[in-house]
Design a protein around this motif. Structure first.
Motif, PDB file in Angstrom:
ATOM      1  N   LEU A  47       0.805  -1.224   0.000  1.00 29.96           N
ATOM      2  CA  LEU A  47       0.000   0.000   0.000  1.00 29.96           C
ATOM      3  C   LEU A  47       0.839   1.274   0.000  1.00 29.96           C
ATOM      4  CD1 LEU A  47      -2.563  -1.151   2.728  1.00 29.96           C
ATOM      5  CD2 LEU A  47      -2.902  -1.169   0.247  1.00 29.96           C
ATOM      6  N   ARG A  49       3.835   3.580   2.400  1.00 27.23           N
ATOM      7  CA  ARG A  49       3.860   4.052   3.784  1.00 27.23           C
ATOM      8  C   ARG A  49       2.577   4.805   4.079  1.00 27.23           C
ATOM      9  NH1 ARG A  49       4.824   8.181   7.248  1.00 27.23           N
ATOM     10  NH2 ARG A  49       4.729   9.727   5.589  1.00 27.23           N
ATOM     11  N   PHE A  50       1.982   4.531   5.187  1.00 29.46           N
ATOM     12  CA  PHE A  50       0.694   5.169   5.481  1.00 29.46           C
ATOM     13  C   PHE A  50       0.657   5.655   6.921  1.00 29.46           C
ATOM     14  CE2 PHE A  50      -1.161   1.992   8.235  1.00 29.46           C
ATOM     15  CZ  PHE A  50      -0.528   0.816   7.879  1.00 29.46           C
ATOM     16  N   GLU A  51      -0.322   6.494   7.163  1.00 31.75           N
ATOM     17  CA  GLU A  51      -0.654   6.870   8.533  1.00 31.75           C
ATOM     18  C   GLU A  51      -2.100   6.471   8.798  1.00 31.75           C
ATOM     19  OE1 GLU A  51       2.418  10.661   8.937  1.00 31.75           O
ATOM     20  OE2 GLU A  51       0.282  10.959   9.332  1.00 31.75           O
ATOM     21  N   PHE A  52      -2.423   6.381  10.057  1.00 29.08           N
ATOM     22  CA  PHE A  52      -3.773   5.984  10.444  1.00 29.08           C
ATOM     23  C   PHE A  52      -4.226   6.888  11.583  1.00 29.08           C
ATOM     24  CE2 PHE A  52      -7.395   3.600  11.565  1.00 29.08           C
ATOM     25  CZ  PHE A  52      -7.385   3.374  12.933  1.00 29.08           C
ATOM     26  N   SER A  53      -5.396   7.464  11.413  1.00 28.72           N
ATOM     27  CA  SER A  53      -5.972   8.304  12.470  1.00 28.72           C
ATOM     28  C   SER A  53      -7.408   7.893  12.684  1.00 28.72           C
ATOM     29  CB  SER A  53      -5.934   9.777  12.065  1.00 28.72           C
ATOM     30  OG  SER A  53      -4.632  10.226  11.861  1.00 28.72           O
ATOM     31  N   VAL A  71      -8.056  -1.695   4.069  1.00 31.70           N
ATOM     32  CA  VAL A  71      -7.723  -1.008   2.817  1.00 31.70           C
ATOM     33  C   VAL A  71      -7.240  -2.015   1.786  1.00 31.70           C
ATOM     34  CG1 VAL A  71      -6.165   0.663   1.733  1.00 31.70           C
ATOM     35  CG2 VAL A  71      -7.256   1.206   3.919  1.00 31.70           C
ATOM     36  N   HIS A  74     -10.148  -3.882   0.446  1.00 34.29           N
ATOM     37  CA  HIS A  74     -10.960  -3.029  -0.430  1.00 34.29           C
ATOM     38  C   HIS A  74     -10.321  -2.918  -1.811  1.00 34.29           C
ATOM     39  CE1 HIS A  74     -12.778   0.701  -2.006  1.00 34.29           C
ATOM     40  NE2 HIS A  74     -13.825   0.337  -1.304  1.00 34.29           N
TER      41      HIS A  74
ATOM     42  N   ILE B  57     -10.676   8.227  -1.414  1.00 31.91           N
ATOM     43  CA  ILE B  57     -11.787   7.290  -1.527  1.00 31.91           C
ATOM     44  C   ILE B  57     -12.560   7.270  -0.221  1.00 31.91           C
ATOM     45  CG2 ILE B  57     -12.430   4.886  -1.991  1.00 31.91           C
ATOM     46  CD1 ILE B  57      -9.025   5.775  -3.053  1.00 31.91           C
ATOM     47  N   VAL B  59     -15.445   5.516   1.992  1.00 31.48           N
ATOM     48  CA  VAL B  59     -16.206   4.278   2.160  1.00 31.48           C
ATOM     49  C   VAL B  59     -17.126   4.442   3.365  1.00 31.48           C
ATOM     50  CG1 VAL B  59     -16.104   1.788   2.560  1.00 31.48           C
ATOM     51  CG2 VAL B  59     -14.313   2.908   1.225  1.00 31.48           C
ATOM     52  N   CYS B  74      -9.105   7.654   8.996  1.00 28.05           N
ATOM     53  CA  CYS B  74      -8.549   7.959   7.688  1.00 28.05           C
ATOM     54  C   CYS B  74      -7.182   7.308   7.541  1.00 28.05           C
ATOM     55  CB  CYS B  74      -8.484   9.460   7.439  1.00 28.05           C
ATOM     56  SG  CYS B  74      -7.152  10.276   8.282  1.00 28.05           S
ATOM     57  N   PHE B  75      -6.774   7.174   6.308  1.00 29.62           N
ATOM     58  CA  PHE B  75      -5.625   6.351   5.949  1.00 29.62           C
ATOM     59  C   PHE B  75      -4.928   7.034   4.785  1.00 29.62           C
ATOM     60  CE2 PHE B  75      -3.935   1.993   6.150  1.00 29.62           C
ATOM     61  CZ  PHE B  75      -3.302   1.856   4.918  1.00 29.62           C
ATOM     62  N   PRO B  76      -4.108   8.073   5.070  1.00 28.98           N
ATOM     63  CA  PRO B  76      -3.408   8.733   3.966  1.00 28.98           C
ATOM     64  C   PRO B  76      -2.081   8.041   3.639  1.00 28.98           C
ATOM     65  CG  PRO B  76      -3.129   9.978   6.001  1.00 28.98           C
ATOM     66  CD  PRO B  76      -3.963   8.774   6.329  1.00 28.98           C
ATOM     67  N   THR B  77      -1.790   7.987   2.350  1.00 32.27           N
ATOM     68  CA  THR B  77      -0.472   7.577   1.888  1.00 32.27           C
ATOM     69  C   THR B  77       0.049   8.691   0.993  1.00 32.27           C
ATOM     70  OG1 THR B  77      -1.046   6.534  -0.234  1.00 32.27           O
ATOM     71  CG2 THR B  77      -1.388   5.218   1.759  1.00 32.27           C
ATOM     72  N   PHE B  80      -2.541   8.286  -2.286  1.00 28.98           N
ATOM     73  CA  PHE B  80      -4.002   8.239  -2.180  1.00 28.98           C
ATOM     74  C   PHE B  80      -4.376   8.274  -0.711  1.00 28.98           C
ATOM     75  CE2 PHE B  80      -4.332   3.992  -0.475  1.00 28.98           C
ATOM     76  CZ  PHE B  80      -3.208   3.338  -0.962  1.00 28.98           C
ATOM     77  N   TYR B  82      -7.771   7.100   2.068  1.00 29.04           N
ATOM     78  CA  TYR B  82      -9.095   6.527   2.308  1.00 29.04           C
ATOM     79  C   TYR B  82      -9.689   7.187   3.543  1.00 29.04           C
ATOM     80  CZ  TYR B  82      -9.009   2.473  -0.846  1.00 29.04           C
ATOM     81  OH  TYR B  82      -9.018   1.655  -1.939  1.00 29.04           O
ATOM     82  N   TRP B  84     -12.928   6.143   6.074  1.00 27.40           N
ATOM     83  CA  TRP B  84     -13.969   5.155   6.398  1.00 27.40           C
ATOM     84  C   TRP B  84     -14.932   5.769   7.420  1.00 27.40           C
ATOM     85  CZ3 TRP B  84     -10.811   1.907   3.631  1.00 27.40           C
ATOM     86  CH2 TRP B  84     -11.406   0.751   3.105  1.00 27.40           C
ATOM     87  N   HIS B 104      -6.872  15.557   8.698  1.00 31.97           N
ATOM     88  CA  HIS B 104      -5.792  14.585   8.934  1.00 31.97           C
ATOM     89  C   HIS B 104      -5.029  14.319   7.648  1.00 31.97           C
ATOM     90  CE1 HIS B 104      -6.162  13.266  13.097  1.00 31.97           C
ATOM     91  NE2 HIS B 104      -7.474  13.183  12.970  1.00 31.97           N
ATOM     92  N   TYR B 108      -1.060  15.234   6.833  1.00 35.19           N
ATOM     93  CA  TYR B 108      -0.064  14.256   6.363  1.00 35.19           C
ATOM     94  C   TYR B 108       0.985  14.931   5.476  1.00 35.19           C
ATOM     95  CZ  TYR B 108       1.703  10.061   3.894  1.00 35.19           C
ATOM     96  OH  TYR B 108       2.486   9.083   3.353  1.00 35.19           O
TER      97      TYR B 108
END
Lengths: 81, 164
Positions: A47, A49-53, A71, A74, B57, B59, B74-77, B80, B82, B84, B104, B108
Motif C-alpha cells: 500500500l 507508507r501510510f498513517e492511520f488516524s 484497505v 478493499h 476514496i 467508504v 482515515c488512511f493517507p499515503t 491516495f 481513504y 472510512w 488529517h 499528512y
C-alpha cells in the motif's frame, strides 16, 4: 522490539473470504506468524507508507493493522462481512 | 484479432436509457457526502505538492464503530487516501467526520505539523470552520440561486439557437 498489547476482542479480526485472503498475503510475505509491526510492514510493501488516524484518537497498533488490512481488502475487491 | 462490435440501441431506446441513467446517477450523487470538499482537498494536494493526482476514496459501511471503536478513520499515503465512516451515523455526523478526517489527510502533507498532542482538537476546529461555511452557503439565497440552472433544456448541436 516493539511491545504490543493485543486484545483481539477490541479489534475483531476479519473472517471468511477476507481472512483467507489476508492469510494468503501474509504467508506469501512470510509474516503469517509475525508480529503486528511485521504485518503492518508487509502491508506497507503493498500500500505504501501510510498513517492511520481514528476519530477521537486512541489509536493502537492493532487498530492500525486492521485498518491496513481493510484497505488492502478493499483494493483487492474482497468482500468483508 | 479485432474486438467484436458492441451492440447498439436505436435512438428512442438510447434516449430512454440516458434518462434512466440520469436518475441513477442523480440518486447516487445525493449520497456523495462532502463531494466538493473532497475534490477541493484533492485539488489542493495535487497543486501544493506537485502530484498528477491524489484520489481520496470515501467508504461508508457498517461495522466501523464496532471494529475500531471510532465513528470514522482515515488512511493517507503519499499517493491516495481513504476515509472510512460508520453507516449508522446521521447525515450531519457523517459530513462532520469527513471534514475532520480531511484535515488529517492535509496534515499528512504539511511540512510544518500541527501540535500532535491536540491534533484531534485541531481537526475538530477545521471541521467546524468548514461546515460553518457550508451552512452559510445553504442559508444564502443568492448562493443557492447561483446554483440553479437558468437555461434548460440544453442543446449540444452546433449552430443551435438555444445552447448552454
Amino acid at each position: 522490539m516493539e511491545t504490543e498489547t493485543i486484545n483481539a476482542s477490541q479489534v475483531p479480526e476479519f473472517t471468511g473470504m477476507a481472512a483467507e485472503a489476508l492469510k494468503h498475503y501474509y504467508t506469501t510475505a512470510k509474516v503469517q506468524t509475525g508480529s503486528v509491526a511485521e504485518k503492518i510492514a508487509a502491508l506497507e510493501a503493498n500500500l505504501g507508507r501510510f498513517e492511520f488516524s481514528a476519530y477521537g484518537g486512541g489509536e493502537t497498533p492493532d487498530m492500525k493493522l486492521r485498518a491496513a488490512e481493510r484497505v488492502y481488502l478493499h483494493k483487492q475487491k474482497i468482500p468483508v462481512q | 484479432m479485432t474486438s467484436p462490435t458492441p451492440p447498439t440501441l436505436d435512438f428512442d431506446r438510447s434516449i430512454q436509457a440516458s434518462e434512466n441513467l440520469a436518475a441513477v446517477i442523480y440518486n447516487l450523487s445525493e449520497l456523495c457526502l462532502m463531494a466538493h470538499t473532497l475534490r477541493a482537498v484533492e485539488w489542493h494536494i495535487t497543486e501544493e505538492y506537485n502530484k498528477d493526482e491524489f484520489p481520496i476514496i470515501l467508504v461508508v459501511e457498517p461495522g466501523v464503530l464496532k471494529r475500531w471503536r471510532s465513528k470514522s478513520w482515515c488512511f493517507p499515503t503519499a499517493s491516495f487516501a481513504y476515509i472510512w465512516i460508520d453507516d449508522s451515523l446521521d447525515r450531519d455526523q457523517k459530513r462532520i467526520c469527513i471534514a475532520h478526517e480531511a484535515y488529517h489527510i492535509l496534515e499528512y502533507f504539511k511540512p510544518v505539523k500541527s501540535d500532535p498532542v491536540r491534533l484531534e482538537d485541531i481537526c475538530d476546529q477545521f471541521a467546524n470552520a468548514l461546515c460553518r461555511q457550508h451552512d452559510g452557503f445553504y442559508r444564502n439565497p443568492d448562493k443557492i440561486k447561483a446554483c440553479m440552472f437558468g437555461r434548460l433544456p440544453i442543446n449540444s448541436k452546433r449552430n443551435a439557437e438555444s445552447h448552454a
